[in-house]
Write a protein that holds these residues in place. Structure first.
Motif, PDB file in Angstrom:
ATOM      1  N   THR A 227       0.933  -0.959  -0.573  1.00 21.19           N
ATOM      2  CA  THR A 227      -0.084   0.223   0.395  1.00 21.19           C
ATOM      3  C   THR A 227       0.718   1.405   0.304  1.00 21.19           C
ATOM      4  N   HIS A 228       0.351   2.227  -0.281  1.00 23.09           N
ATOM      5  CA  HIS A 228       1.674   3.459  -1.028  1.00 23.09           C
ATOM      6  C   HIS A 228       0.168   4.797  -0.924  1.00 23.09           C
ATOM      7  N   ASN A 229      -0.226   5.174   0.173  1.00 17.64           N
ATOM      8  CA  ASN A 229      -0.734   6.372  -0.035  1.00 17.64           C
ATOM      9  C   ASN A 229      -0.303   7.711   1.346  1.00 17.64           C
ATOM     10  N   LEU A 230       0.912   8.554   0.442  1.00 23.58           N
ATOM     11  CA  LEU A 230       1.624   9.186   1.326  1.00 23.58           C
ATOM     12  C   LEU A 230       1.002  10.491   1.806  1.00 23.58           C
ATOM     13  N   ASN A 231      -0.348  10.700   1.420  1.00 22.99           N
ATOM     14  CA  ASN A 231      -0.663  11.455   1.630  1.00 22.99           C
ATOM     15  C   ASN A 231      -1.729  11.651   2.961  1.00 22.99           C
ATOM     16  N   GLU A 232      -1.577   9.408   3.430  1.00 18.97           N
ATOM     17  CA  GLU A 232      -2.257   9.714   4.803  1.00 18.97           C
ATOM     18  C   GLU A 232      -1.230   8.926   5.948  1.00 18.97           C
ATOM     19  N   PHE A 233       0.169   9.683   5.031  1.00 15.81           N
ATOM     20  CA  PHE A 233       1.206   8.921   6.230  1.00 15.81           C
ATOM     21  C   PHE A 233       1.682   9.983   7.364  1.00 15.81           C
ATOM     22  N   ARG A 234       1.688  11.203   6.653  1.00 21.56           N
ATOM     23  CA  ARG A 234       2.174  12.006   7.561  1.00 21.56           C
ATOM     24  C   ARG A 234       1.396  12.559   9.027  1.00 21.56           C
TER      25      ARG A 234
ATOM     26  N   ALA B 151      -3.247  -0.502  11.843  1.00 22.45           N
ATOM     27  CA  ALA B 151      -3.677  -0.004  10.210  1.00 22.45           C
ATOM     28  C   ALA B 151      -5.009   0.201  10.502  1.00 22.45           C
ATOM     29  N   PRO B 152      -5.468   1.574   9.685  1.00 20.08           N
ATOM     30  CA  PRO B 152      -6.767   1.443   9.804  1.00 20.08           C
ATOM     31  C   PRO B 152      -7.753   0.425   8.940  1.00 20.08           C
ATOM     32  N   GLY B 153      -9.020   0.374   9.279  1.00 23.41           N
ATOM     33  CA  GLY B 153      -9.141  -0.390   8.184  1.00 23.41           C
ATOM     34  C   GLY B 153      -9.542  -0.956   6.593  1.00 23.41           C
ATOM     35  N   TRP B 154      -9.075   0.642   6.364  1.00 25.70           N
ATOM     36  CA  TRP B 154      -9.000   0.382   4.691  1.00 25.70           C
ATOM     37  C   TRP B 154      -8.262  -0.066   4.525  1.00 25.70           C
ATOM     38  N   VAL B 155      -6.761   0.106   4.872  1.00 28.54           N
ATOM     39  CA  VAL B 155      -5.284  -0.232   4.445  1.00 28.54           C
ATOM     40  C   VAL B 155      -5.802  -1.648   5.077  1.00 28.54           C
ATOM     41  N   ALA B 156      -5.867  -2.824   5.885  1.00 31.73           N
ATOM     42  CA  ALA B 156      -6.078  -4.013   6.449  1.00 31.73           C
ATOM     43  C   ALA B 156      -7.206  -4.490   5.303  1.00 31.73           C
ATOM     44  N   GLU B 157      -8.272  -3.899   4.858  1.00 30.79           N
ATOM     45  CA  GLU B 157      -8.653  -4.883   4.111  1.00 30.79           C
ATOM     46  C   GLU B 157      -8.411  -4.923   2.396  1.00 30.79           C
TER      47      GLU B 157
ATOM     48  N   LEU C 208      -5.422  -7.920 -11.973  1.00 29.17           N
ATOM     49  CA  LEU C 208      -5.082  -7.754 -13.005  1.00 29.17           C
ATOM     50  C   LEU C 208      -6.700  -6.493 -12.735  1.00 29.17           C
ATOM     51  N   ASP C 209      -7.095  -6.899 -12.327  1.00 28.66           N
ATOM     52  CA  ASP C 209      -8.587  -5.923 -12.858  1.00 28.66           C
ATOM     53  C   ASP C 209      -8.951  -5.605 -10.468  1.00 28.66           C
ATOM     54  N   TYR C 210      -7.369  -4.955  -9.422  1.00 26.98           N
ATOM     55  CA  TYR C 210      -7.581  -4.662  -9.020  1.00 26.98           C
ATOM     56  C   TYR C 210      -8.273  -3.763  -8.840  1.00 26.98           C
ATOM     57  N   ARG C 211      -7.717  -2.739  -9.403  1.00 25.63           N
ATOM     58  CA  ARG C 211      -8.478  -0.980  -9.872  1.00 25.63           C
ATOM     59  C   ARG C 211     -10.504  -1.231  -9.328  1.00 25.63           C
ATOM     60  N   ARG C 212     -10.719  -2.038  -9.995  1.00 23.25           N
ATOM     61  CA  ARG C 212     -12.148  -2.134  -9.250  1.00 23.25           C
ATOM     62  C   ARG C 212     -12.954  -3.767  -8.071  1.00 23.25           C
ATOM     63  N   LEU C 213     -11.787  -4.598  -8.321  1.00 23.85           N
ATOM     64  CA  LEU C 213     -12.280  -5.148  -7.704  1.00 23.85           C
ATOM     65  C   LEU C 213     -12.201  -4.886  -6.114  1.00 23.85           C
ATOM     66  N   ALA C 214     -10.973  -4.914  -5.728  1.00 21.33           N
ATOM     67  CA  ALA C 214     -10.158  -4.556  -3.890  1.00 21.33           C
ATOM     68  C   ALA C 214     -10.750  -3.827  -3.677  1.00 21.33           C
ATOM     69  N   PRO C 215     -11.247  -3.759  -2.401  1.00 24.78           N
ATOM     70  CA  PRO C 215     -11.287  -2.672  -1.325  1.00 24.78           C
ATOM     71  C   PRO C 215     -10.831  -1.588  -1.269  1.00 24.78           C
ATOM     72  N   SER C 216     -11.308   0.060  -1.135  1.00 16.46           N
ATOM     73  CA  SER C 216     -10.436   1.282  -0.964  1.00 16.46           C
ATOM     74  C   SER C 216      -8.919   0.995  -2.001  1.00 16.46           C
ATOM     75  N   ALA C 217      -9.163   0.404  -3.473  1.00 16.89           N
ATOM     76  CA  ALA C 217      -7.910   0.231  -3.736  1.00 16.89           C
ATOM     77  C   ALA C 217      -7.128   1.519  -4.361  1.00 16.89           C
ATOM     78  N   GLU C 218      -7.707   2.529  -5.093  1.00 18.25           N
ATOM     79  CA  GLU C 218      -7.609   4.138  -4.934  1.00 18.25           C
ATOM     80  C   GLU C 218      -7.205   4.264  -3.954  1.00 18.25           C
ATOM     81  N   ARG C 219      -7.499   4.433  -3.044  1.00 15.50           N
ATOM     82  CA  ARG C 219      -7.017   5.449  -1.249  1.00 15.50           C
ATOM     83  C   ARG C 219      -5.877   4.393  -1.280  1.00 15.50           C
ATOM     84  N   ASN C 220      -5.406   3.396  -1.168  1.00 15.35           N
ATOM     85  CA  ASN C 220      -4.336   2.974  -0.644  1.00 15.35           C
ATOM     86  C   ASN C 220      -3.160   2.752  -2.000  1.00 15.35           C
TER      87      ASN C 220
END
Length: 263
Positions: free
Chosen positions: A167-174, A182-188, A206-218
């Motif tokens: 996972t790699h959301n540096l906007n939520e890192f600081r 880990a918050p739920g959206w990361v753990a899930e 390959l379709d993780y962007r659509r299928l994985a939970p909170s893909a774009e946030r992570n």
């Protein structure tokens, strides 16, 4: 000749090179458990190019491609010899399999996506290392094809080490503590990825962007996950692309430090 698994390593923050516990301690012991490869080919999230590029330096420098970190990090050097023959063969294989031109770069050093995990896994820095770029617009399928192309290198004792971040959301890192939960959206998201890798559900990945939970946030941008697909592609076809999560953990709450091995 021993055949090594293809690996996906979450390299987290550059400070991983200085840390104790968690992912750092796992990686410190992991190289010894794997054994000594003939060479290492690193596919790093920190080298993005329009078409594939391979570093052919005989003595790659240590690139400190970050700012604002402890001075001790900037003093670290990883003086491994280069692996220009491995890089050239990777370029040949990619060109033959995909038809894409591959640029050979004799000046490219090792960015922190390469030297941070390697400094823990193989601290003697005595194994030849080459680096391969990721594709700026390759997407999951393009990186899967990249991994499939370089798969034969594993038969020559080369360790394919794909380095990014689960996972790699540096906007939520600081401002997060290193041991923040880990918050739920990361753990899930992490558990969805681990199950898909375990079960060899490559189409879903390959379709993780659509299928994985909170893909774009992570992954607001995708570059840190693309090396995973190269590692999957480099897996043996008879494995069904199934992988094993050999380490799980988090740093600063939002950086999943998972490590996956294929075969």
């Amino acid at each position: 000749m021993p055949r090594f698994p293809s690996l996906f390593v979450s390299h987290g923050s550059p400070t991983l090179a200085l840390e104790r516990g968690g992912a750092a301690d796992f990686l410190r012991g992991y190289g010894e458990r794997l054994g000594r490869p003939e060479a290492i080919l690193v596919v790093s999230a920190h080298w993005e190019t329009a078409t594939p590029a391979a570093g052919t330096s005989a003595a790659p420098g240590t690139i400190h491609d970050f700012r604002g970190f402890p001075e001790a990090l900037y003093r670290i050097r990883y003086p491994a010899p280069g692996a220009p023959g491995t890089a050239a063969e990777a370029a040949r294989l990619i060109g033959a399999a995909t038809g894409m031109p591959v640029r050979l770069d004799p000046e490219r050093g090792l960015d922190h996506g390469a030297w941070v995990p390697l400094s823990l896994m193989y601290p003697a820095a005595d194994i030849p290392v080459a680096q391969l770029s990721i594709l700026r617009d390759g997407g999951p399928a393009g990186h899967l094809a990249l991994g499939e192309a370089i798969r034969p290198l594993r038969d020559a004792g080369v360790l394919v080490l794909a380095s990014g971040s689960a996972t790699h959301n540096l906007n939520e890192f600081r401002g997060n503590a290193h041991d923040a939960p880990a918050p739920g959206w990361v753990a899930e998201f992490g558990e969805w990825m681990a199950a898909a890798v375990r079960d060899g559900r490559t189409a879903d990945l390959l379709d993780y962007r659509r299928l994985a939970p909170s893909a774009e946030r992570n992954h607001p941008t995708e570059e840190h996950l693309m090396p995973l697909f190269a590692a999957i592609g480099a897996a043996s076809p008879d494995s069904g692309s199934r992988g094993t999560r050999v380490h799980a953990g988090h740093a600063f709450g939002v950086l999943a430090m998972d490590v996956y091995a294929f075969d």
